[in-house]
Design a protein around this motif. Sequence first.
Motif, PDB file in Angstrom:
ATOM      1  N   MET A 172      -2.283  -9.696 -11.375  1.00 59.67           N
ATOM      2  CA  MET A 172      -2.744 -10.720 -10.457  1.00 59.67           C
ATOM      3  C   MET A 172      -2.852 -10.106  -9.072  1.00 59.67           C
ATOM      4  O   MET A 172      -1.962  -9.406  -8.622  1.00 59.67           O
ATOM      5  CB  MET A 172      -1.759 -11.879 -10.453  1.00 59.67           C
ATOM      6  N   THR A 173      -3.938 -10.380  -8.397  1.00 56.56           N
ATOM      7  CA  THR A 173      -4.164  -9.839  -7.071  1.00 56.56           C
ATOM      8  C   THR A 173      -3.477 -10.710  -6.027  1.00 56.56           C
ATOM      9  O   THR A 173      -3.076 -11.835  -6.281  1.00 56.56           O
ATOM     10  CB  THR A 173      -5.673  -9.773  -6.773  1.00 56.56           C
ATOM     11  N   ASP A 174      -3.407 -10.152  -4.808  1.00 58.27           N
ATOM     12  CA  ASP A 174      -2.772 -10.885  -3.724  1.00 58.27           C
ATOM     13  C   ASP A 174      -3.530 -12.142  -3.335  1.00 58.27           C
ATOM     14  O   ASP A 174      -2.993 -13.000  -2.656  1.00 58.27           O
ATOM     15  CB  ASP A 174      -2.618  -9.980  -2.500  1.00 58.27           C
ATOM     16  N   ASP A 175      -4.800 -12.251  -3.722  1.00 56.76           N
ATOM     17  CA  ASP A 175      -5.551 -13.459  -3.391  1.00 56.76           C
ATOM     18  C   ASP A 175      -5.540 -14.475  -4.531  1.00 56.76           C
ATOM     19  O   ASP A 175      -6.219 -15.487  -4.471  1.00 56.76           O
ATOM     20  CB  ASP A 175      -6.985 -13.120  -2.972  1.00 56.76           C
ATOM     21  N   GLY A 176      -4.757 -14.227  -5.558  1.00 60.78           N
ATOM     22  CA  GLY A 176      -4.628 -15.169  -6.667  1.00 60.78           C
ATOM     23  C   GLY A 176      -3.747 -16.339  -6.282  1.00 60.78           C
ATOM     24  O   GLY A 176      -3.333 -16.495  -5.132  1.00 60.78           O
ATOM     25  N   PRO A 177      -3.440 -17.204  -7.233  1.00 61.07           N
ATOM     26  CA  PRO A 177      -2.689 -18.422  -6.918  1.00 61.07           C
ATOM     27  C   PRO A 177      -1.207 -18.226  -6.583  1.00 61.07           C
ATOM     28  O   PRO A 177      -0.650 -19.037  -5.857  1.00 61.07           O
ATOM     29  CB  PRO A 177      -2.865 -19.288  -8.156  1.00 61.07           C
ATOM     30  N   THR A 186      -2.863 -20.254 -16.299  1.00 57.19           N
ATOM     31  CA  THR A 186      -2.175 -20.028 -15.033  1.00 57.19           C
ATOM     32  C   THR A 186      -1.870 -21.394 -14.450  1.00 57.19           C
ATOM     33  O   THR A 186      -2.785 -22.161 -14.119  1.00 57.19           O
ATOM     34  CB  THR A 186      -3.040 -19.211 -14.057  1.00 57.19           C
ATOM     35  N   THR A 232      -9.763 -26.076  -7.901  1.00 54.76           N
ATOM     36  CA  THR A 232      -8.365 -26.424  -7.663  1.00 54.76           C
ATOM     37  C   THR A 232      -8.227 -27.043  -6.277  1.00 54.76           C
ATOM     38  O   THR A 232      -8.672 -26.477  -5.281  1.00 54.76           O
ATOM     39  CB  THR A 232      -7.451 -25.184  -7.772  1.00 54.76           C
ATOM     40  N   TRP A 287      -6.034 -27.483  -3.547  1.00 50.91           N
ATOM     41  CA  TRP A 287      -4.786 -26.895  -3.065  1.00 50.91           C
ATOM     42  C   TRP A 287      -3.951 -27.856  -2.227  1.00 50.91           C
ATOM     43  O   TRP A 287      -2.727 -27.775  -2.226  1.00 50.91           O
ATOM     44  CB  TRP A 287      -5.056 -25.574  -2.348  1.00 50.91           C
ATOM     45  N   ASP A 335       1.987 -17.462 -15.541  1.00 50.26           N
ATOM     46  CA  ASP A 335       0.705 -16.803 -15.765  1.00 50.26           C
ATOM     47  C   ASP A 335       0.733 -16.211 -17.166  1.00 50.26           C
ATOM     48  O   ASP A 335       1.487 -15.271 -17.432  1.00 50.26           O
ATOM     49  CB  ASP A 335       0.479 -15.715 -14.713  1.00 50.26           C
ATOM     50  N   ARG A 386      -0.278 -18.324  -2.868  1.00 53.66           N
ATOM     51  CA  ARG A 386      -0.433 -19.678  -2.302  1.00 53.66           C
ATOM     52  C   ARG A 386       0.719 -20.577  -2.725  1.00 53.66           C
ATOM     53  O   ARG A 386       1.244 -21.348  -1.917  1.00 53.66           O
ATOM     54  CB  ARG A 386      -1.761 -20.285  -2.733  1.00 53.66           C
ATOM     55  N   ALA A 436      -6.120 -22.302 -12.502  1.00 57.83           N
ATOM     56  CA  ALA A 436      -7.220 -21.379 -12.790  1.00 57.83           C
ATOM     57  C   ALA A 436      -8.591 -22.007 -12.565  1.00 57.83           C
ATOM     58  O   ALA A 436      -9.597 -21.306 -12.619  1.00 57.83           O
ATOM     59  CB  ALA A 436      -7.113 -20.869 -14.224  1.00 57.83           C
TER      60      ALA A 436
END
Length: 120
Positions: free
Chosen positions: A1-6, A51, A93, A95, A43, A9, A89
């Motif tokens: 999972m990248t740093d810009d994934g959920p 996710t 979404t 937020w 995840d 947040r 996912a």
Amino acid sequence: MTDDGPLPRVRAACLALPETSEKVSHGQPTFFVAGKQFAQFRDNHHGDGRTVVCVRVSGGDEQAMLLDVDPETYSKPAYLPSWLAIDLARADTDWSHVEDRLARSWELAAPARLLEAGGR
């Protein structure tokens, strides 16, 4: 999972609440208030390909109502009765809604002294 994934947040929303902490529980990032679990990020939990973030609800009636109203967003998480899993996912979404549900879950787990002091 990248740093810009959920997860970042979810982490930011949870850790912004009073007296919260994070630790790995059952292999998942899990969030606590005053030592009591209020959220768990999952995840691909047990290979389910999803996710989600799992949050507390007030009870079975609230869980059933939300599952009925929006089954595309909510599901029953494994091993956490009377909780809800929120799908993260989806491209749409909401937020703000996720953050509100996290805060509500925090309120359900927080000790009275935090709620009496003004909570969040």
